[in-house]
Scaffold this motif. Sequence first.
Motif, short mmCIF file in Angstrom:
data_model
loop_
_atom_site.label_atom_id
_atom_site.label_comp_id
_atom_site.label_asym_id
_atom_site.label_seq_id
_atom_site.Cartn_x
_atom_site.Cartn_y
_atom_site.Cartn_z
N GLU A 289 0.80 -1.22 0.00
CA GLU A 289 0.00 0.00 0.00
C GLU A 289 0.84 1.28 0.00
OE1 GLU A 289 -3.26 -0.22 -0.39
OE2 GLU A 289 -2.92 -2.38 -0.49
N ARG A 290 2.14 1.16 0.04
CA ARG A 290 3.01 2.34 0.03
C ARG A 290 3.52 2.56 -1.39
NH1 ARG A 290 6.15 0.77 5.71
NH2 ARG A 290 4.55 1.67 7.08
N PRO A 291 3.08 3.62 -2.07
CA PRO A 291 3.45 3.82 -3.47
C PRO A 291 4.97 3.87 -3.71
CG PRO A 291 1.66 5.29 -2.84
CD PRO A 291 2.14 4.64 -1.58
N ASP A 292 5.70 4.49 -2.81
CA ASP A 292 7.14 4.61 -3.02
C ASP A 292 7.89 3.34 -2.61
OD1 ASP A 292 6.38 5.07 -0.40
OD2 ASP A 292 8.01 6.48 0.01
N TRP A 293 7.18 2.31 -2.20
CA TRP A 293 7.80 1.04 -1.82
C TRP A 293 7.48 -0.07 -2.83
CZ3 TRP A 293 8.69 -0.70 3.84
CH2 TRP A 293 9.28 0.34 4.58
N LEU A 294 6.95 0.24 -4.00
CA LEU A 294 6.53 -0.80 -4.93
C LEU A 294 7.72 -1.63 -5.42
CD1 LEU A 294 3.74 0.95 -7.05
CD2 LEU A 294 3.50 -0.78 -5.24
N ASP A 295 8.87 -0.99 -5.65
CA ASP A 295 10.05 -1.74 -6.08
C ASP A 295 10.47 -2.74 -5.00
OD1 ASP A 295 10.10 -0.42 -8.45
OD2 ASP A 295 11.75 0.94 -7.93
N PHE A 296 10.40 -2.29 -3.75
CA PHE A 296 10.74 -3.18 -2.65
C PHE A 296 9.72 -4.32 -2.55
CE2 PHE A 296 10.27 -4.36 1.86
CZ PHE A 296 11.51 -4.94 2.06
N TYR A 297 8.46 -4.00 -2.74
CA TYR A 297 7.40 -5.03 -2.68
C TYR A 297 7.66 -6.12 -3.71
CZ TYR A 297 2.86 -7.23 -3.42
OH TYR A 297 1.87 -8.15 -3.59
N ARG A 298 7.97 -5.71 -4.94
CA ARG A 298 8.22 -6.69 -6.00
C ARG A 298 9.47 -7.52 -5.69
NH1 ARG A 298 7.35 -1.92 -9.25
NH2 ARG A 298 5.18 -1.85 -9.99
N ALA A 299 10.53 -6.85 -5.21
CA ALA A 299 11.76 -7.57 -4.88
C ALA A 299 11.54 -8.55 -3.74
CB ALA A 299 12.86 -6.56 -4.50
N ALA A 300 10.77 -8.14 -2.74
CA ALA A 300 10.51 -9.01 -1.60
C ALA A 300 9.66 -10.20 -2.03
CB ALA A 300 9.80 -8.23 -0.49
N ARG A 301 8.67 -9.98 -2.91
CA ARG A 301 7.87 -11.09 -3.41
C ARG A 301 8.74 -12.06 -4.21
NH1 ARG A 301 2.29 -10.87 -3.95
NH2 ARG A 301 2.65 -12.99 -4.77
N ASP A 302 9.64 -11.55 -5.03
CA ASP A 302 10.53 -12.41 -5.80
C ASP A 302 11.47 -13.20 -4.89
OD1 ASP A 302 9.36 -11.50 -8.08
OD2 ASP A 302 10.95 -10.07 -8.57
N ALA A 303 11.92 -12.55 -3.83
CA ALA A 303 12.84 -13.23 -2.89
C ALA A 303 12.16 -14.37 -2.18
CB ALA A 303 13.37 -12.22 -1.87
#
Length: 353
Positions: free
Chosen positions: A339-353
């Motif tokens: 839900e944090r717009p500026d954290w979307l890159d981190f969200y995708r990386a964390a899901r991939d990890a």
Amino acid sequence: MTALRPHAEDQYSDELALLAATDDRIRPPGWRLSPQAVVTYLLGDGAKITPKYVGPRRLIEVAVATLATDRALLLLGVPGTAKTWVSEHLAAAISGDSKLLVQGTAGTAEEAIRYGWNYARLLAEGPTEDALVASPIMRAMRGGTIARLEELTRVPSDVQDALITILSEKTLPVPELNTEIQAQRGFNLIATANDRDRGVNELSSALRRRFNTVVLPMPASAEEEVEIVARRVAQLGASLDLPAVPTALEEIRRVVTVFRELRTGLTEDGRTKLKSPTGTLSTAEAISVITNGMALAAHFGDGTMRPADVAAGILGAVVKDPLSDGVVWREYLETVVRERPDWLDFYRAARDA
């Protein structure tokens, strides 16, 4: 050859020498610096003396004052609150030697605290002074310096009690030689124990009375924790010859935010309650995650630390139990990070990890 991790008295020898040269206050017997100068060494002066610990000044003053008395010092806190770090720097500042160390484990024997024997000489000569092998604590008693004992509550209870005579009478009997070692002025002991181990090997009431306990807390604010992590990461990066990563501060703030939210069970804005994982998510673990991310960015990237460089490290720190912690981490990703717009890159990386 260069030591991977120099002892405090070697790494900060210039600062200790500078303080000693300008220190005109009263020094307790056997101390290389006055108590005020020891506190300055630990907390820094904003100029030439760098801070080794970021936290309440009064805690460090109480710890230093304790060591100037006949009471031993017990540093207590959850894992990752810099107990060992503070212990080492206190010994370095007071005695100029932080190496008189006993590492407490479930297998620590009484000989590690009192003394042992060179059995080849013992069989050949019988019990003699030359056959005796002094423990670090015995050597500190003889030299009037500070000894350190790590993870006291991991030591078996009957072995812990070997400290009682040492701390109360300031003597160490050696009945085999019909003698005793008397502690010289300046001797004292710094022990550490972590809150999570309370109950592993509880201290007896007799031993607990010999210690003054100082509890080291987790950093009070996010900014304070970011400062601690950034400073320590810079030191580790220099010692490991890691190239500086200019964007590290952004990822440091992200890692600290994740750790603090999961640790407290509440988001920064106080609106969302969270489940907490089984691990401690300490400041020390945050430092490890960022240092590993720096190595990834420097050696396998373009030198810019990105969310993918820290995502796997965060996952490893949070998920200690694949079942329960895995649920906690997935819920946090989907309800908070996503839900944090500026954290979307981190969200995708964390899901991939």
